[in-house]
Design a protein around this motif. Structure first.
Motif, mmCIF file in Angstrom:
data_model
loop_
_atom_site.group_PDB
_atom_site.id
_atom_site.type_symbol
_atom_site.label_atom_id
_atom_site.label_comp_id
_atom_site.label_asym_id
_atom_site.label_seq_id
_atom_site.Cartn_x
_atom_site.Cartn_y
_atom_site.Cartn_z
ATOM 1 N N LEU A 151 30.395 5.824 -0.870
ATOM 2 C CA LEU A 151 29.963 5.614 -2.250
ATOM 3 C C LEU A 151 29.864 4.121 -2.590
ATOM 4 N N VAL A 152 30.772 3.328 -2.062
ATOM 5 C CA VAL A 152 30.709 1.878 -2.286
ATOM 6 C C VAL A 152 29.464 1.300 -1.612
ATOM 7 N N LEU A 153 29.191 1.730 -0.391
ATOM 8 C CA LEU A 153 28.011 1.255 0.329
ATOM 9 C C LEU A 153 26.726 1.655 -0.398
ATOM 10 N N TYR A 154 26.722 2.854 -0.937
ATOM 11 C CA TYR A 154 25.584 3.348 -1.720
ATOM 12 C C TYR A 154 25.304 2.431 -2.915
ATOM 13 N N ALA A 155 26.356 2.033 -3.625
ATOM 14 C CA ALA A 155 26.185 1.173 -4.802
ATOM 15 C C ALA A 155 25.685 -0.214 -4.403
ATOM 16 N N ILE A 156 26.207 -0.749 -3.308
ATOM 17 C CA ILE A 156 25.750 -2.066 -2.841
ATOM 18 C C ILE A 156 24.265 -2.020 -2.478
ATOM 19 N N GLY A 157 23.854 -0.954 -1.793
ATOM 20 C CA GLY A 157 22.444 -0.801 -1.439
ATOM 21 C C GLY A 157 21.561 -0.710 -2.670
ATOM 22 N N ALA A 158 22.024 -0.005 -3.702
ATOM 23 C CA ALA A 158 21.243 0.128 -4.935
ATOM 24 C C ALA A 158 21.074 -1.214 -5.633
ATOM 25 N N LEU A 206 13.029 -4.141 -0.001
ATOM 26 C CA LEU A 206 13.296 -2.827 -0.585
ATOM 27 C C LEU A 206 13.552 -1.799 0.505
ATOM 28 N N ILE A 207 12.738 -1.812 1.549
ATOM 29 C CA ILE A 207 12.920 -0.877 2.664
ATOM 30 C C ILE A 207 14.286 -1.086 3.319
ATOM 31 N N ALA A 208 14.665 -2.361 3.515
ATOM 32 C CA ALA A 208 15.947 -2.658 4.156
ATOM 33 C C ALA A 208 17.127 -2.178 3.310
ATOM 34 N N PHE A 209 17.089 -2.453 2.006
ATOM 35 C CA PHE A 209 18.207 -2.043 1.154
ATOM 36 C C PHE A 209 18.217 -0.527 0.917
ATOM 37 N N ARG A 210 17.047 0.110 0.993
ATOM 38 C CA ARG A 210 17.031 1.575 0.920
ATOM 39 C C ARG A 210 17.735 2.170 2.140
ATOM 40 N N PHE A 211 17.579 1.514 3.276
ATOM 41 C CA PHE A 211 18.295 1.962 4.474
ATOM 42 C C PHE A 211 19.799 1.849 4.264
ATOM 43 N N LEU A 212 20.241 0.726 3.711
ATOM 44 C CA LEU A 212 21.666 0.533 3.434
ATOM 45 C C LEU A 212 22.165 1.561 2.427
ATOM 46 N N GLN A 213 21.370 1.818 1.407
ATOM 47 C CA GLN A 213 21.750 2.810 0.400
ATOM 48 C C GLN A 213 21.855 4.195 1.020
ATOM 49 N N GLY A 214 20.922 4.530 1.911
ATOM 50 C CA GLY A 214 20.967 5.822 2.591
ATOM 51 C C GLY A 214 22.192 5.979 3.459
ATOM 52 N N MET A 215 22.663 4.869 4.072
ATOM 53 C CA MET A 215 23.885 4.922 4.881
ATOM 54 C C MET A 215 25.080 5.364 4.048
ATOM 55 N N GLY A 216 25.097 4.957 2.786
ATOM 56 C CA GLY A 216 26.192 5.378 1.916
ATOM 57 C C GLY A 216 25.970 6.740 1.296
ATOM 58 N N ALA A 217 24.712 7.047 0.970
ATOM 59 C CA ALA A 217 24.404 8.292 0.262
ATOM 60 C C ALA A 217 24.756 9.528 1.063
ATOM 61 N N CYS A 218 24.672 9.442 2.389
ATOM 62 C CA CYS A 218 24.869 10.637 3.203
ATOM 63 C C CYS A 218 26.325 11.084 3.253
ATOM 64 N N ALA A 219 27.267 10.209 2.870
ATOM 65 C CA ALA A 219 28.683 10.579 2.915
ATOM 66 C C ALA A 219 28.962 11.809 2.057
ATOM 67 N N ASP A 241 0.834 -1.200 0.000
ATOM 68 C CA ASP A 241 0.000 0.000 0.000
ATOM 69 C C ASP A 241 0.876 1.260 0.000
ATOM 70 N N THR A 242 0.218 2.405 -0.079
ATOM 71 C CA THR A 242 0.933 3.686 -0.162
ATOM 72 C C THR A 242 1.856 3.901 1.022
ATOM 73 N N HIS A 243 1.371 3.588 2.231
ATOM 74 C CA HIS A 243 2.176 3.823 3.430
ATOM 75 C C HIS A 243 3.423 2.942 3.441
ATOM 76 N N ALA A 244 3.302 1.707 2.957
ATOM 77 C CA ALA A 244 4.457 0.813 2.918
ATOM 78 C C ALA A 244 5.503 1.315 1.926
ATOM 79 N N VAL A 245 5.054 1.805 0.767
ATOM 80 C CA VAL A 245 5.994 2.342 -0.222
ATOM 81 C C VAL A 245 6.668 3.593 0.311
ATOM 82 N N GLN A 246 5.912 4.448 1.001
ATOM 83 C CA GLN A 246 6.504 5.644 1.597
ATOM 84 C C GLN A 246 7.514 5.287 2.677
ATOM 85 N N ALA A 247 7.368 4.109 3.289
ATOM 86 C CA ALA A 247 8.341 3.665 4.289
ATOM 87 C C ALA A 247 9.727 3.490 3.677
ATOM 88 N N SER A 248 9.786 3.211 2.373
ATOM 89 C CA SER A 248 11.094 3.116 1.722
ATOM 90 C C SER A 248 11.765 4.481 1.653
#
Length: 400
Positions: A79-86, A98-111, A40-47
């Motif tokens: 940047l490496v962590l960002y690519a792995i998450g993607a 998807l939510i879990a890997f978006r979290f991992l991607q965000g950990m790299g993106a903030c660098a 649902d919409t709320h689950a997708v927004q959780a990503s």
């Protein structure tokens, strides 16, 4: 000197934009992801929220680490962590993955976000810093224009998973820029002053500085008003107003155009009238636009052209608020610029995650809940500016 500043603006802007690129590129595909993963919409927004939360938490680490070990090595790791998450997002079989890997991607993106701000403070102060921050914003702001358009284009030729593979390529490009076009701005002699204990003391210093915290909160609620639009715009514009994904991308990008145009006035205006007058005028214009939009929509005038016009004006003023507030907040914390930048980013993304989460509780597919939350954020920014600028006139005058 001018060409060197331009190279810094381009390199740092690209590195900062990688995180926003990951945020904006998949927006046109959110309804498709919802259907494909039976969410649902709320689950997708959780990503989206998981991405915000990861960026918030991880910046606390990247800031002090970049003070202790230099700016470049933590940037490479991010940047490496960002690519792995993607890659994980592209292969996700369910919304939970998807939510879990978006979290991992965000950990790299903030660098790129936190370290780029620290590098600006390493190199420049005062109006020169404001000018570079505005140029950085010029490159940074291209992402909201190009990313949704790229996302809608990708979904024309492939499914939503291909979008995340494009993000992998963006992370690789960022790594090339960091290695070959960016010098180390935190020399070993300065790093020796930094340690884990010094990081905790630095955070204590920042948390006890009401001027710094006030400016950070101004930027944070301003950013939150944009993030609530990011989280809801695809559902409101595509499902409520009936836009195609391609036309949605164009309408969404208009706000970035306003942000870019107004942010480029910062350096010039700060020299002419000073930081305090710049941020006061921008806050007033921003709050006026957003509150009027909420009032008009509450009266039952639910028109896309009216909403787009008010958002264009309001986010244009926001383009002056965020870089100016960032420069002023970091101005007196040059020795701990990485930590100060990290704290700023953490507060910004925690605030955004909370606002998006609360706003999602009231989302009904129409524009009214979204614009009301945007208006509330703008009112908070206005009230904070009254308190911060009034109580810290001496500090502001010194910064000017």
């Amino acid at each position: 000197m001018q060409s060197r500043a331009s190279l810094h603006a381009l390199s740092l802007g690209l590195l900062s934009a990688i995180g926003l690129f990951a945020l904006d590129m998949y927006l046109p595909a959110l309804p498709t992801i919802s259907a494909d993963l039976d969410a649902d919409t709320h689950a997708v927004q959780a990503s989206l929220i998981s991405f915000f939360a990861a960026m918030a938490v991880s910046q606390i680490v990247y800031g002090p680490v970049s003070d202790m070990f230099g700016r470049k090595r933590p940037l490479y790791a991010g940047l490496v962590l960002y690519a792995i998450g993607a890659i994980g997002c592209a292969l996700s079989p369910s919304i939970e993955w998807l939510i879990a890997f978006r979290f991992l991607q965000g950990m790299g993106a903030c660098a790129g976000v936190v370290i780029s701000r620290a590098i600006v403070r390493d190199l420049y102060t005062g109006p020169a810093a404001a000018q570079l921050m505005s140029r950085l914003m010029l490159v940074f702001s291209v992402s909201p224009i190009l990313a949704p358009l790229a996302g809608s284009l990708v979904t024309t030729f492939g499914d939503w998973r291909v979008i995340f593979l494009v993000m992998v390529a963006a992370g690789a490009a960022g790594l090339v820029v960091a290695i070959f076009f960016l010098e180390e701005t935190r020399p070993p002699a300065v790093r020796s002053e930094s340690s884990v204990g010094a990081a905790f003391r630095a955070y204590g210093t920042l948390l006890s500085d009401p001027y710094y915290l006030g400016l950070v909160l101004i930027a944070s609620f301003g950013m939150s008003s944009y993030m609530i639009y990011v989280a809801n715009s695809s559902f409101v514009l595509i499902e409520h107003y009936g836009l195609s994904p391609s036309f949605y991308s164009i309408v969404f990008s208009c706000n970035a155009v306003a942000f870019i145009g107004m942010s480029q006035l910062n350096g010039w205006l700060s020299r002419k009238i000073g930081f305090r007058k710049v941020i006061r005028g921008a806050v007033l214009g921003y709050a006026t636009m957003m509150v009027l939009l909420a009032l008009v929509t509450s009266l039952g005038i639910d028109r896309l052209d009216i909403m787009a016009a008010f958002l264009f004006g309001g986010y244009g003023f926001l383009g002056m608020i965020i870089p100016t507030a960032a420069v002023l907040a970091l101005e007196h914390h040059g020795r701990i610029a990485g930590t100060a930048s990290a704290m700023m980013g953490t507060i910004q993304f925690v605030t955004s995650a909370v606002v998006v989460g609360v706003g999602g509780l009231f989302a009904d597919g129409s524009s009214l809940p979204m614009v009301i939350v945007i208006a509330i954020c703008s009112a908070i920014v206005f009230l904070l500016s009254l308190v911060v600028l009034r109580s810290q006139q001496g500090a502001m005058a010194a910064a000017e």
